[in-house]
Write a protein that holds these residues in place. Structure first.
Motif, PDB file in Angstrom:
ATOM      1  N   LYS A   1     -39.892  44.273 -48.908  1.00  0.00           N
ATOM      2  CA  LYS A   1     -38.848  43.667 -48.085  1.00  0.00           C
ATOM      3  C   LYS A   1     -38.678  44.434 -46.774  1.00  0.00           C
ATOM      4  O   LYS A   1     -38.473  43.849 -45.715  1.00  0.00           O
ATOM      5  CB  LYS A   1     -37.525  43.639 -48.850  1.00  0.00           C
ATOM      6  N   TYR A   2     -38.783  45.756 -46.865  1.00  0.00           N
ATOM      7  CA  TYR A   2     -38.619  46.582 -45.660  1.00  0.00           C
ATOM      8  C   TYR A   2     -39.699  46.259 -44.639  1.00  0.00           C
ATOM      9  O   TYR A   2     -39.419  46.070 -43.454  1.00  0.00           O
ATOM     10  CB  TYR A   2     -38.681  48.059 -46.033  1.00  0.00           C
ATOM     11  N   HIS A   3     -40.947  46.188 -45.099  1.00  0.00           N
ATOM     12  CA  HIS A   3     -42.041  45.932 -44.153  1.00  0.00           C
ATOM     13  C   HIS A   3     -41.947  44.526 -43.572  1.00  0.00           C
ATOM     14  O   HIS A   3     -42.251  44.323 -42.388  1.00  0.00           O
ATOM     15  CB  HIS A   3     -43.386  46.151 -44.841  1.00  0.00           C
ATOM     16  N   ALA A   4     -41.514  43.547 -44.387  1.00  0.00           N
ATOM     17  CA  ALA A   4     -41.341  42.191 -43.858  1.00  0.00           C
ATOM     18  C   ALA A   4     -40.250  42.171 -42.799  1.00  0.00           C
ATOM     19  O   ALA A   4     -40.382  41.561 -41.735  1.00  0.00           O
ATOM     20  CB  ALA A   4     -40.989  41.225 -44.999  1.00  0.00           C
ATOM     21  N   TYR A   5     -39.151  42.858 -43.062  1.00  0.00           N
ATOM     22  CA  TYR A   5     -38.036  42.937 -42.104  1.00  0.00           C
ATOM     23  C   TYR A   5     -38.464  43.681 -40.858  1.00  0.00           C
ATOM     24  O   TYR A   5     -38.134  43.305 -39.735  1.00  0.00           O
ATOM     25  CB  TYR A   5     -36.859  43.645 -42.769  1.00  0.00           C
ATOM     26  N   ARG A   6     -39.255  44.784 -41.037  1.00  0.00           N
ATOM     27  CA  ARG A   6     -39.721  45.585 -39.907  1.00  0.00           C
ATOM     28  C   ARG A   6     -40.616  44.760 -38.988  1.00  0.00           C
ATOM     29  O   ARG A   6     -40.501  44.824 -37.762  1.00  0.00           O
ATOM     30  CB  ARG A   6     -40.492  46.793 -40.450  1.00  0.00           C
ATOM     31  N   ASP A   7     -41.515  43.958 -39.592  1.00  0.00           N
ATOM     32  CA  ASP A   7     -42.399  43.115 -38.790  1.00  0.00           C
ATOM     33  C   ASP A   7     -41.592  42.115 -37.977  1.00  0.00           C
ATOM     34  O   ASP A   7     -41.891  41.851 -36.807  1.00  0.00           O
ATOM     35  CB  ASP A   7     -43.400  42.381 -39.689  1.00  0.00           C
ATOM     36  N   SER A   8     -40.549  41.526 -38.590  1.00  0.00           N
ATOM     37  CA  SER A   8     -39.725  40.557 -37.877  1.00  0.00           C
ATOM     38  C   SER A   8     -39.000  41.204 -36.708  1.00  0.00           C
ATOM     39  O   SER A   8     -38.944  40.653 -35.617  1.00  0.00           O
ATOM     40  CB  SER A   8     -38.716  39.932 -38.848  1.00  0.00           C
ATOM     41  N   LEU A   9     -38.444  42.397 -36.927  1.00  0.00           N
ATOM     42  CA  LEU A   9     -37.750  43.093 -35.835  1.00  0.00           C
ATOM     43  C   LEU A   9     -38.711  43.463 -34.715  1.00  0.00           C
ATOM     44  O   LEU A   9     -38.373  43.398 -33.537  1.00  0.00           O
ATOM     45  CB  LEU A   9     -37.061  44.353 -36.373  1.00  0.00           C
ATOM     46  N   ASP A  10     -39.922  43.878 -35.098  1.00  0.00           N
ATOM     47  CA  ASP A  10     -40.902  44.248 -34.079  1.00  0.00           C
ATOM     48  C   ASP A  10     -41.234  43.062 -33.195  1.00  0.00           C
ATOM     49  O   ASP A  10     -41.394  43.191 -31.980  1.00  0.00           O
ATOM     50  CB  ASP A  10     -42.173  44.783 -34.738  1.00  0.00           C
ATOM     51  N   ARG A  11     -41.344  41.862 -33.812  1.00  0.00           N
ATOM     52  CA  ARG A  11     -41.639  40.680 -33.002  1.00  0.00           C
ATOM     53  C   ARG A  11     -40.483  40.350 -32.065  1.00  0.00           C
ATOM     54  O   ARG A  11     -40.683  39.938 -30.925  1.00  0.00           O
ATOM     55  CB  ARG A  11     -41.935  39.473 -33.915  1.00  0.00           C
ATOM     56  N   LEU A  12     -39.242  40.548 -32.550  1.00  0.00           N
ATOM     57  CA  LEU A  12     -38.086  40.256 -31.706  1.00  0.00           C
ATOM     58  C   LEU A  12     -37.934  41.249 -30.572  1.00  0.00           C
ATOM     59  O   LEU A  12     -37.458  40.923 -29.494  1.00  0.00           O
ATOM     60  CB  LEU A  12     -36.808  40.262 -32.557  1.00  0.00           C
ATOM     61  N   ASP A  13     -38.314  42.512 -30.833  1.00  0.00           N
ATOM     62  CA  ASP A  13     -38.131  43.557 -29.830  1.00  0.00           C
ATOM     63  C   ASP A  13     -39.320  43.712 -28.895  1.00  0.00           C
ATOM     64  O   ASP A  13     -39.322  44.580 -28.035  1.00  0.00           O
ATOM     65  CB  ASP A  13     -37.877  44.904 -30.525  1.00  0.00           C
ATOM     66  N   ALA A  14     -40.349  42.902 -29.106  1.00  0.00           N
ATOM     67  CA  ALA A  14     -41.535  43.066 -28.258  1.00  0.00           C
ATOM     68  C   ALA A  14     -41.173  42.816 -26.801  1.00  0.00           C
ATOM     69  O   ALA A  14     -40.372  41.974 -26.479  1.00  0.00           O
ATOM     70  CB  ALA A  14     -42.627  42.081 -28.703  1.00  0.00           C
ATOM     71  N   GLY A  15     -41.772  43.554 -25.897  1.00  0.00           N
ATOM     72  CA  GLY A  15     -41.560  43.304 -24.485  1.00  0.00           C
ATOM     73  C   GLY A  15     -41.011  44.459 -23.711  1.00  0.00           C
ATOM     74  O   GLY A  15     -40.941  44.396 -22.500  1.00  0.00           O
TER      75      GLY A  15
END
Length: 657
Positions: A340-354
């Motif tokens: 769950k942590y890695h799935a959540y981390r991937d989602s946050l990384d996509r949102l914070d990209a840029g």
């Protein structure tokens, strides 16, 4: 824009002060009505009068309504009316430059924001006092900090402290807030750059200053207490990194005691709980860590103290739960929360990209990866042709075997030869199937490896587009790179979920569907906010046996489509209903709808019915196909109702048992 009337300085200052005070009331919008009414009574306002009006409205949309579009309108107006009179209104123009830079920062245009802060600071030298200059200098440090350039940020924060410490403005903003904030920022930079010993020095310095300010500002005691609690939590985290358990625990407990109550910074206390739980786990104090994590999990699920840091706290909580179970020897629990942590981390990384910069070597590596993926796709197409050809050949061989059987008595030797040929073909087909499976596995590996470089490419192109000095040709190519990168990233993410929904490919666990939908809505709220959309939730608790990651993908696909195909300012509703033997999730939007002639073709892989979103967003036609596969793998059904230009409702019905 010509103005001939003079300013009404005392009147405008009085109106601005009154409007600002009204913002602190129960209905902040009353301040705007008062402001408009007051200015209607002034027939010929001067430039300075108008500037103060626009400044108050920009402040309202920054601190109360958080509407970036309207805020930009008033910031642009502040600059526009002074463009030809900046010499006469130097102080007001300098503050306008700061307001523009701050707006660019919140719009995540970091390159432009940094340049605007820098240029604004140069313009303001000799015009603004040291207090206002510290705002510019501190903002430059914040930009560097957010780009994780911690060592480069420290000189800016130190200079900002020298400036604010030497100014004579007695107001609370500069006498307390700015000083303790800059000291805390310096300590954070030292801590983030791997120097916790130096961080402790500055945290203690900030703490000493805060405690000494209580008597100086008795009417601000609650605010000062909150600020002290924040520094206590940061100091506890620094002591934890220095492996000083008792000091770390004492400061973190103080942070939680001070801030974990109504009217104070509950989200900061939750961050303190994360640090304290990590301290207990690292020092094998598991009996203390478990109740702390359990209470924090219940807190987060209830939405108590929810803020912009809510997602980061969830992420850390998942990680710590996995670490706790790992220390406790519960491998299954550790794996569940780690996933769950890695799935959540991937989602946050996509949102914070840029935000972070990338180099040209990374771009070249990304192009090489794209080329390899293209070659792999062509290889897959070729192998597919081989399979079809061999299948046809196998059918012909079977016919030939039948003919040979008819003439068995005439040619036993030919039958034996043909049987051997058939056996060889079977072995070849099996080897080809294995090759296909390996090809699919390699494609997913390559797709996974491509996510970061593609995201980096898009981010770098966006930052380069923010540079106003580039020519039109360069900007056209950069925009093409950015759009291509974003489209490729979405396509790669979809490819990674192809053929991943078969029942034998995933395990199920008990999942509260309402919690999953809530967290997914939290993750995508920023994307809806970019289009001024509102996400409304009506969720009944429903515990089902699901694959968490797969069902997350389903909810994310449906909500993303609702955002993509809905107009600016619309409302998106998510609801959960329960029955004796079923649970139903509904996602309803007011978007462009689905034409009747398209029908169920929207669920086909690479459907030709894909359309662009209301803001020109690209669509690849994979998301709904993957969604349907996952729902059916859970023994569920997906359906939709749609009226063109009036909206679409998708419904997912899952068995309750």
């Amino acid at each position: 824009m010509p103005y001939s009337s003079s300013d009404h300085i005392a009147w405008a200052d009085s109106v601005a002060e009154r409007a600002t005070n009204l913002m602190d009331g129960k209905d902040a919008a009353v301040s705007l009505h008062y402001l408009d009414s007051a200015y209607q009574a002034l027939p010929n306002p001067g430039l300075g009068d108008l500037w103060k009006k626009y400044n108050v409205k920009a402040s309202y949309y920054k601190h109360y309504d958080h509407n970036l579009v309207k805020r930009r309108m008033y910031v642009d107006s502040m600059l526009a009316i002074l463009e030809k009179a900046k010499t006469a209104y130097r102080n007001e123009y300098a503050h306008s430059l700061y307001a523009l830079a701050n707006l660019l920062e919140e719009e995540k245009k970091y390159n432009q924001a940094f340049k605007q802060y820098y240029d604004g600071r140069n313009f303001s030298k000799g015009i603004l006092d040291n207090c206002s200059m510290s705002d510019f200098t501190s903002a430059l440090g914040v930009i560097r900090y957010r780009q994780e350039q911690y060592r480069q940020a420290i000189p800016y924060f130190k200079q900002a402290y020298d400036e604010v410490a030497s100014c004579s403005n007695p107001i609370f903003q500069y006498g307390f807030i700015q000083r303790q904030s800059v000291l805390n920022s310096i300590a954070l930079c030292f801590e983030k750059s791997g120097r916790p010993d130096s961080a402790v020095v500055y945290y203690n310095r900030a703490l000493h200053f805060i405690k000494a300010s209580l008597n100086q500002y008795p009417h601000k005691r609650d605010f000062i207490t909150t600020a002290r609690a924040v520094v206590e939590g940061n100091l506890g985290g620094a002591y934890a990194k220095l492996n000083q358990f008792q000091e770390a625990e004492a400061h973190l407990l103080t942070n939680i005691r001070l801030n974990d109550r109504p009217g104070f910074s509950i989200e900061d206390a939750q961050t303190g709980k994360i640090k304290l739980a990590r301290l207990y786990i690292n020092h094998n104090r598991l009996p203390k860590a478990k109740p702390l994590l359990d209470r924090l999990g219940a807190d987060l699920a209830s939405g108590r103290g929810k803020s912009i840091s809510h997602g980061a706290i969830w992420e850390n909580w998942y990680q710590l739960k996995g670490l706790y179970y790992d220390k406790a020897g519960d491998i299954a629990g550790a794996y569940r929360f780690s996933t769950k942590y890695h799935a959540y981390r991937d989602s946050l990384d996509r949102l914070d990209a840029g935000l972070k910069k990338v180099d040209m070597d990374q771009v070249l590596r990304e192009h090489e990866q794209k080329y390899r993926l293209s070659m792999l796709e062509k290889s897959g197409e070729l192998k597919t042709s081989y399979v079809i050809g061999l299948s046809v050949f196998l059918a012909m061989a079977l016919c030939l075997i039948f003919v040979i059987w008819l003439f068995y008595h005439r040619s036993r030797t030919n039958v034996r030869n043909l049987t051997e040929l058939n056996s060889q073909m079977q072995r070849t087909l099996s080897a080809l199937e294995n090759s296909q499976r390996e090809n699919a596995r390699l494609m997913k590996i390559v797709a996974h490896d491509l996510r970061n470089p593609i995201g980096a490419m898009s981010s770098m192109a966006e930052m380069m587009l923010d540079d106003d000095n580039r020519g039109d040709d360069d900007r056209e190519f950069l925009k093409l790179i950015k759009d291509s990168g974003n489209n490729s990233l979405e396509l790669v993410n979809n490819l990674m979920h192809m053929d991943g929904s078969s029942k034998e490919h995933f395990k199920r666990e008990e999942v509260n569907l309402a919690d999953l939908v809530q967290q997914c809505a939290d993750m995508l709220a920023h994307r809806a906010a970019q289009k001024q959309q509102q996400i409304r939730l009506q969720l009944k608790p429903a515990v089902l046996r699901l694959n968490y990651e797969k069902m997350w993908r389903v909810v994310s696909n449906l909500l993303s489509n609702a955002i993509k195909f809905s107009p600016v300012g619309s409302v998106i509703d998510l609801s959960i209903e329960t029955g004796p033997k079923w649970v139903q999730l509904s996602v309803r939007d007011n978007g462009i709808g689905i034409p009747p002639e398209v029908g169920d073709k929207i669920f086909d892989v690479f459907t030709e019915s894909k359309r662009k979103g209301t803001a020109g967003e690209e669509s690849f036609g994979l998301g709904l196909s993957i969604t349907k596969q996952i729902v059916e793998a859970h023994a569920g059904k997906i359906s939709f109702e749609s009226v063109p230009n009036q909206g679409t409702t998708f419904r997912i019905r899952l068995p309750a048992e």
